[in-house]
Each structure stands twice: as C-alpha cells, then as structure tokens.
Motif scaffolding. Structure first.
Motif, mmCIF file in Angstrom:
data_model
loop_
_atom_site.group_PDB
_atom_site.id
_atom_site.type_symbol
_atom_site.label_atom_id
_atom_site.label_comp_id
_atom_site.label_asym_id
_atom_site.label_seq_id
_atom_site.Cartn_x
_atom_site.Cartn_y
_atom_site.Cartn_z
ATOM 1 N N GLY A 1 26.120 48.102 61.846
ATOM 2 C CA GLY A 1 24.201 46.779 62.230
ATOM 3 C C GLY A 1 23.536 47.389 62.747
ATOM 4 N N THR B 1 15.506 40.917 60.000
ATOM 5 C CA THR B 1 16.648 40.420 59.893
ATOM 6 C C THR B 1 17.969 41.441 59.670
ATOM 7 O OG1 THR B 1 16.345 39.995 57.442
ATOM 8 C CG2 THR B 1 17.769 39.816 57.345
ATOM 9 N N PHE B 2 19.434 40.865 60.518
ATOM 10 C CA PHE B 2 20.411 41.481 60.937
ATOM 11 C C PHE B 2 21.586 42.495 59.322
ATOM 12 C CE2 PHE B 2 24.400 42.887 62.887
ATOM 13 C CZ PHE B 2 23.335 43.844 64.090
ATOM 14 N N CYS B 3 21.689 43.357 59.114
ATOM 15 C CA CYS B 3 22.172 44.237 58.094
ATOM 16 C C CYS B 3 23.272 44.838 58.773
ATOM 17 C CB CYS B 3 21.302 44.670 57.596
ATOM 18 S SG CYS B 3 21.954 46.575 55.953
ATOM 19 N N ALA B 4 24.351 44.641 58.269
ATOM 20 C CA ALA B 4 25.812 45.145 58.863
ATOM 21 C C ALA B 4 26.373 45.589 57.541
ATOM 22 C CB ALA B 4 26.602 44.189 59.843
ATOM 23 N N ILE C 1 18.984 46.101 62.610
ATOM 24 C CA ILE C 1 18.028 44.847 62.204
ATOM 25 C C ILE C 1 17.654 45.924 61.802
ATOM 26 C CG2 ILE C 1 15.788 43.494 63.262
ATOM 27 C CD1 ILE C 1 17.322 42.565 65.780
ATOM 28 N N ASP D 1 24.229 34.341 65.203
ATOM 29 C CA ASP D 1 23.342 34.818 64.032
ATOM 30 C C ASP D 1 23.349 36.575 65.093
ATOM 31 O OD1 ASP D 1 20.735 35.978 63.554
ATOM 32 O OD2 ASP D 1 19.530 33.953 64.037
ATOM 33 N N ASP D 2 23.876 37.384 64.650
ATOM 34 C CA ASP D 2 23.705 38.833 66.077
ATOM 35 C C ASP D 2 22.732 39.106 65.666
ATOM 36 O OD1 ASP D 2 26.572 38.819 65.894
ATOM 37 O OD2 ASP D 2 27.374 39.870 64.445
ATOM 38 N N SER D 3 21.801 38.721 65.396
ATOM 39 C CA SER D 3 20.094 39.271 65.270
ATOM 40 C C SER D 3 19.629 39.440 66.193
ATOM 41 C CB SER D 3 18.742 39.356 64.086
ATOM 42 O OG SER D 3 19.263 37.808 64.228
ATOM 43 N N GLY E 1 24.463 36.233 59.817
ATOM 44 C CA GLY E 1 22.924 35.282 60.030
ATOM 45 C C GLY E 1 22.854 34.288 58.868
ATOM 46 N N HIS F 1 20.425 45.136 68.656
ATOM 47 C CA HIS F 1 19.523 45.292 67.489
ATOM 48 C C HIS F 1 20.144 46.622 66.526
ATOM 49 C CE1 HIS F 1 15.490 44.324 69.046
ATOM 50 N NE2 HIS F 1 15.615 44.464 70.444
ATOM 51 N N GLU F 2 21.625 47.076 67.017
ATOM 52 C CA GLU F 2 22.049 47.887 66.365
ATOM 53 C C GLU F 2 23.752 47.986 67.119
ATOM 54 O OE1 GLU F 2 22.895 52.223 64.932
ATOM 55 O OE2 GLU F 2 20.592 52.130 66.417
#
Length: 159
Positions: free
Chosen positions: A153, A128-131, A155, A30-32, A120, A36-37
């Motif tokens: 990536g 939610t983490f977005c990449a 959040i 879970d990279d979130s 995630g 944060h980025e």
C-alpha cells in the motif's frame, strides 16, 4: 487460524485440515491516516510459514514485525525485510533478517493473481491510499517452494 472440516464445491467434496493467517480485521478504516506505505507477506511452505509486515509510519519511522514459524511449532522473529522489485513495483526477491542472526532469501517463481484492494472512503479529493494484493509462488534459498499473499500500500499524493 485453524480450519478443519469439509468443503463442497461444484459437486466435489474436499477434506480440509489447514493452518492459515488472518490478514486483517474487516470493515472501514482509513489506512492513509496510519501509514504512508507498507508491505506484508503471509506465505506457507512445507517446513515453515512466514508472516511479516513493514510499515512506513506517518512520522517517518519504519517498523518491521513478524516471524518464521517452523513445522515443529518453534518460531523466530524477523528483524528486517529488504524488497527488490520489478519495474512495476511487484516484489522479485526478499531478503529476510531473522533475530537469531540467520537470513532467508525468497525469489519469486511466478505471480498467479493480482487485485486492487479498496481501502478508505469510496471517494476522496486529496491524498488517497492505494493498495493491492498479489498471490505469488516463492522459492526459498533452500530450494523449497511455497505460496504467499503479499499486500502493498502507498499514498497517492497528486490530486
């Protein structure tokens, strides 16, 4: 990572003797909860390769790590990366500060592919983490061109 052998694809066989990068350990994480980025780039040129990452940690600190590896095997670490983006957030130019005091500028020539990366849990109500990854052809300040894979990536916090 050194890959050597033969690859058969669609009736053709190719001889391979290549060096590359392992970009991640596969499997759930879970990279979130870690960042944060972030921004990363792995790129190969005729006379050098680049591996660099920059992270905005959850405590607000920023960490940059990576190196330029020359054809002769020598390397120099990166101290900092500065990203100029287009209106969609894709990198246009990178200014890389090396620990020996030199700088390397990279300019995007063209983007050949973009894809979202599922990171995630499969579903989340909350931040939610977005990449996403981009394959980009770069031109160095020396004029040399190379190909790279960058990943970004961030959040998303509206839910």
């Amino acid at each position: 990572l050194h890959l050597k052998g033969r690859l058969s694809l669609r009736g053709q066989t190719f001889k391979i003797d290549a060096l590359g990068f392992r970009t991640r350990t596969w499997g759930f994480r879970d990279d979130s909860q870690q960042f944060h980025e972030y921004f990363s780039l792995f790129a190969c040129f005729e006379n050098f390769d680049i591996s660099i990452m920059k992270f905005l940690q959850v405590d607000g600190s920023v960490r940059t790590d990576g190196a330029l590896v020359r054809k002769d095997g020598s390397s120099v670490r990166f101290d900092e990366i500065h990203v100029t983006r287009d209106s969609a957030g894709s990198p246009l130019r990178l200014e890389l500060d090396l620990s020996d005091g030199n700088k390397l500028a990279l300019t995007r020539v063209r983007r050949t592919a973009t894809m979202w990366c599922p990171i995630g849990p499969p579903e989340r109500k909350g931040p939610t983490f977005c990449a996403f990854d981009e394959f980009i052809e770069w031109q160095a300040s020396s004029g040399e061109r190379g190909m790279g894979l960058n990943e970004q990536g961030i959040i998303r916090r509206i839910f």
